[in-house]
Design a protein around this motif. Structure first.
Motif, PDB file in Angstrom:
ATOM      1  N   UNK A 103       0.862  -1.188   0.000  1.00 50.63           N
ATOM      2  CA  UNK A 103       0.000   0.000   0.000  1.00 50.63           C
ATOM      3  C   UNK A 103       0.891   1.228   0.000  1.00 50.63           C
ATOM      4  N   UNK A 104       0.392   2.296  -0.601  1.00 47.92           N
ATOM      5  CA  UNK A 104       1.169   3.513  -0.794  1.00 47.92           C
ATOM      6  C   UNK A 104       0.414   4.725  -0.281  1.00 47.92           C
ATOM      7  N   UNK A 105       1.164   5.721   0.141  1.00 50.22           N
ATOM      8  CA  UNK A 105       0.618   7.049   0.405  1.00 50.22           C
ATOM      9  C   UNK A 105       1.474   8.009  -0.432  1.00 50.22           C
ATOM     10  N   UNK A 125      -3.097   4.660  -1.990  1.00 53.12           N
ATOM     11  CA  UNK A 125      -3.320   3.673  -3.030  1.00 53.12           C
ATOM     12  C   UNK A 125      -3.045   2.331  -2.364  1.00 53.12           C
ATOM     13  N   UNK A 126      -4.122   1.637  -2.046  1.00 51.84           N
ATOM     14  CA  UNK A 126      -4.014   0.402  -1.277  1.00 51.84           C
ATOM     15  C   UNK A 126      -3.969  -0.832  -2.171  1.00 51.84           C
ATOM     16  N   UNK A 127      -3.323  -1.855  -1.645  1.00 55.62           N
ATOM     17  CA  UNK A 127      -3.335  -3.190  -2.243  1.00 55.62           C
ATOM     18  C   UNK A 127      -2.869  -3.233  -3.693  1.00 55.62           C
ATOM     19  N   UNK A 128      -1.669  -2.686  -3.933  1.00 54.05           N
ATOM     20  CA  UNK A 128      -1.063  -2.783  -5.254  1.00 54.05           C
ATOM     21  C   UNK A 128      -0.340  -4.127  -5.291  1.00 54.05           C
ATOM     22  N   UNK A 129      -0.808  -5.014  -6.155  1.00 51.30           N
ATOM     23  CA  UNK A 129      -0.259  -6.373  -6.215  1.00 51.30           C
ATOM     24  C   UNK A 129       1.212  -6.361  -6.620  1.00 51.30           C
ATOM     25  N   UNK A 130       1.966  -7.321  -6.091  1.00 48.87           N
ATOM     26  CA  UNK A 130       3.380  -7.451  -6.420  1.00 48.87           C
ATOM     27  C   UNK A 130       3.587  -7.566  -7.913  1.00 48.87           C
TER      28      UNK A 130
END
Length: 158
Positions: A103-105, A125-130
């Motif tokens: 997850x990103x901010x 931006x949550x749950x960005x898959x690997x």
């Protein structure tokens, strides 16, 4: 001795007259209620400064809530700034180079044609898959006029 006193009184009188003239000129350039052109410009600049300060403080709070983050500014790319009604928007793409979901901010700064900061927004931006990417949109908090650009100020992932 009488001549010295008269001379001192003359100097004081001239000094007082000059001081009064300077105050009159200074007062003529100001209006008590700030309704003149310089007053309006000053009020507008003050409001804009307050908005940016508020947005910056809010951005800091969101980053403070994002614990154990790692610098990820290089993982974030911005598109072109667009207008969406009365707000400015910019597409944001976050690319996760890690193998696990992250997850990103992201803090996006909007700047005017002079490069001056006019707004800042933070998005999660949550749950960005690997190995994948995810799109989002940064939207200004208020109406922005003129030639607006955007840049990633900072980004964290966890």
């Amino acid at each position: 001795m009488a001549d010295v006193r008269r001379g001192a009184r003359g100097v004081r009188a001239v000094g007082a007259a000059l001081c009064a003239a300077a105050l009159t000129v200074a007062a003529a350039g100001c209006s008590e209620d700030g309704d003149g052109p310089s007053g309006a410009a000053s009020k507008a600049a003050s409001r804009a400064s307050d908005v940016v300060a508020s947005a910056t403080a809010e951005a800091q709070k969101k980053f403070d809530d994002f614990k154990d983050g790692v610098d990820a500014k290089g993982d974030v790319k911005l598109g072109d700034v667009n207008s969406d009604g009365d707000r400015s928007t910019v597409p944001v793409t976050v690319s996760n180079g890690a193998s696990d979901t992250q997850s990103y901010v992201v803090e996006v700064d909007f700047k005017n044609g002079d490069g001056k900061l006019v707004d800042t927004v933070v998005l999660k931006v949550n749950d960005v898959k690997g190995g994948g990417s995810k799109d989002a949109t940064a939207r200004s908090t208020h109406s922005l006029d003129g030639d607006i650009t955007a840049e990633v100020s900072r980004a964290l992932r966890h």
